[in-house]
Design a protein around this motif. Structure first.
Motif, PDB file in Angstrom:
ATOM      1  N   SER A  12      -4.449  -8.090  10.501  1.00 24.34           N
ATOM      2  CA  SER A  12      -5.301  -7.834   9.333  1.00 24.34           C
ATOM      3  C   SER A  12      -4.787  -6.662   8.503  1.00 24.34           C
ATOM      4  O   SER A  12      -5.188  -5.513   8.699  1.00 24.34           O
ATOM      5  CB  SER A  12      -6.745  -7.587   9.763  1.00 24.34           C
ATOM      6  N   TRP A  14      -5.366  -5.989   5.354  1.00 26.96           N
ATOM      7  CA  TRP A  14      -6.386  -5.374   4.507  1.00 26.96           C
ATOM      8  C   TRP A  14      -7.247  -4.407   5.308  1.00 26.96           C
ATOM      9  O   TRP A  14      -7.670  -3.365   4.808  1.00 26.96           O
ATOM     10  CB  TRP A  14      -7.238  -6.454   3.837  1.00 26.96           C
ATOM     11  N   ARG A  17      -5.594  -0.765   5.932  1.00 27.93           N
ATOM     12  CA  ARG A  17      -5.528   0.236   4.867  1.00 27.93           C
ATOM     13  C   ARG A  17      -6.650   1.278   4.950  1.00 27.93           C
ATOM     14  O   ARG A  17      -6.382   2.476   5.059  1.00 27.93           O
ATOM     15  CB  ARG A  17      -5.491  -0.468   3.508  1.00 27.93           C
ATOM     16  N   GLU A  66     -13.728  -4.716   0.295  1.00 24.78           N
ATOM     17  CA  GLU A  66     -12.425  -4.640  -0.356  1.00 24.78           C
ATOM     18  C   GLU A  66     -11.773  -3.277  -0.069  1.00 24.78           C
ATOM     19  O   GLU A  66     -12.364  -2.229  -0.273  1.00 24.78           O
ATOM     20  CB  GLU A  66     -12.497  -4.863  -1.877  1.00 24.78           C
ATOM     21  N   SER A  67     -10.533  -3.334   0.396  1.00 27.45           N
ATOM     22  CA  SER A  67      -9.831  -2.140   0.875  1.00 27.45           C
ATOM     23  C   SER A  67      -9.803  -1.008  -0.141  1.00 27.45           C
ATOM     24  O   SER A  67     -10.128   0.142   0.178  1.00 27.45           O
ATOM     25  CB  SER A  67      -8.389  -2.508   1.252  1.00 27.45           C
ATOM     26  N   HIS A 102      -2.685  -3.993  -4.588  1.00 29.42           N
ATOM     27  CA  HIS A 102      -3.901  -4.749  -4.309  1.00 29.42           C
ATOM     28  C   HIS A 102      -3.889  -6.118  -4.968  1.00 29.42           C
ATOM     29  O   HIS A 102      -4.408  -7.092  -4.407  1.00 29.42           O
ATOM     30  CB  HIS A 102      -5.114  -3.941  -4.791  1.00 29.42           C
ATOM     31  N   ARG A 109       3.517 -11.592   0.650  1.00 30.28           N
ATOM     32  CA  ARG A 109       2.416 -11.839   1.575  1.00 30.28           C
ATOM     33  C   ARG A 109       2.564 -13.204   2.244  1.00 30.28           C
ATOM     34  O   ARG A 109       2.333 -13.355   3.449  1.00 30.28           O
ATOM     35  CB  ARG A 109       1.080 -11.796   0.839  1.00 30.28           C
TER      36      ARG A 109
END
Length: 224
Positions: A12, A14, A17, A66-67, A102, A109
């Motif tokens: 993971s 995200w 971070r 959301e990171s 982001h 990815r």
């Protein structure tokens, strides 16, 4: 106490971070792991996040998902902690490259999913993937040349921007992406950072695995 809800540490990116920010700056928090791709994963995530995804930060009656939004919330909540660079020019630059991370780098990815438990053969470097690699290296080089002052991270001390790019560092390392000497030096600094090392150590002993994350890649070495 703050609660950070995350996915598998092995995969993971995200979740990694904001976890790095909390850990690096010694902000007390508890974590809850919701394993990805389980029958009840989305239902459990919806208990914390309206998007049905992780990470999510819970602070009493406040929930942030959301990171990057979580990182910004932490920077506002703990203004005495230099989560973003103190210098205004550096801070603006750090926020710009973090937002670029982001919203971008889709080819990287997809071609190189984060997998901390293995090392793979270098995938075919397509034109689109090369563009993503070059852009990440250029970002790191510019930040370090302009703002780091000879110190190892993008803006000198470890900051939110380094946390945002840590999964890219992990991808470059896991998939043995050929990089510049200066890029390798930056990668080594991130990989050796105590918070990242602690995350990776925990990732390697998790009881869950997702075989799809290795599909289509040639395994060279497994750590789990």
């Amino acid at each position: 106490m703050l609660k950070l809800v995350i996915g598998n540490k092995l995969y993971s990116s995200w979740s990694l971070r904001p976890w790095l920010v909390l850990s690096s700056f010694a902000i007390p928090f508890e974590e809850e792991i919701i394993p990805l791709r389980m029958p009840d994963s989305r239902g459990r995530m919806l208990e914390y996040s309206p998007s049905g995804k992780v990470p999510a930060l819970v602070d009493d009656e406040v929930t942030v998902w959301e990171s990057l939004a979580i990182i910004e919330y932490l920077a506002e909540k703990f203004p005495d902690v230099a989560i973003w660079p103190r210098d205004g020019n550096a801070r603006a630059h750090a926020r710009a490259i973090s937002n670029e991370m982001h919203s971008g780098f889709q080819t990287l990815r997809q071609a190189c999913p984060m997998h901390l438990g293995a090392r793979f053969a270098t995938p075919p470097i397509t034109e689109a993937l090369r563009a993503n690699i070059d852009r990440a290296e250029d970002i790191w080089s510019e930040a370090r040349n302009r703002f780091a002052g000879g110190r190892p991270f993008l803006y000198g001390p470890f900051s939110a921007a380094d946390a945002m790019y840590a999964p890219v560092v992990a991808r470059f390392d896991s998939y043995q992406i050929p990089v510049r000497e200066s890029t390798r030096a930056y990668m080594d600094a991130v990989l050796a950072h105590p918070a990242f090392a602690n995350w990776r150590e925990a990732a390697l002993v998790e009881p869950w695995s997702i075989p799809d994350y290795a599909t289509g890649h040639t395994l060279v070495e497994s750590f789990v």
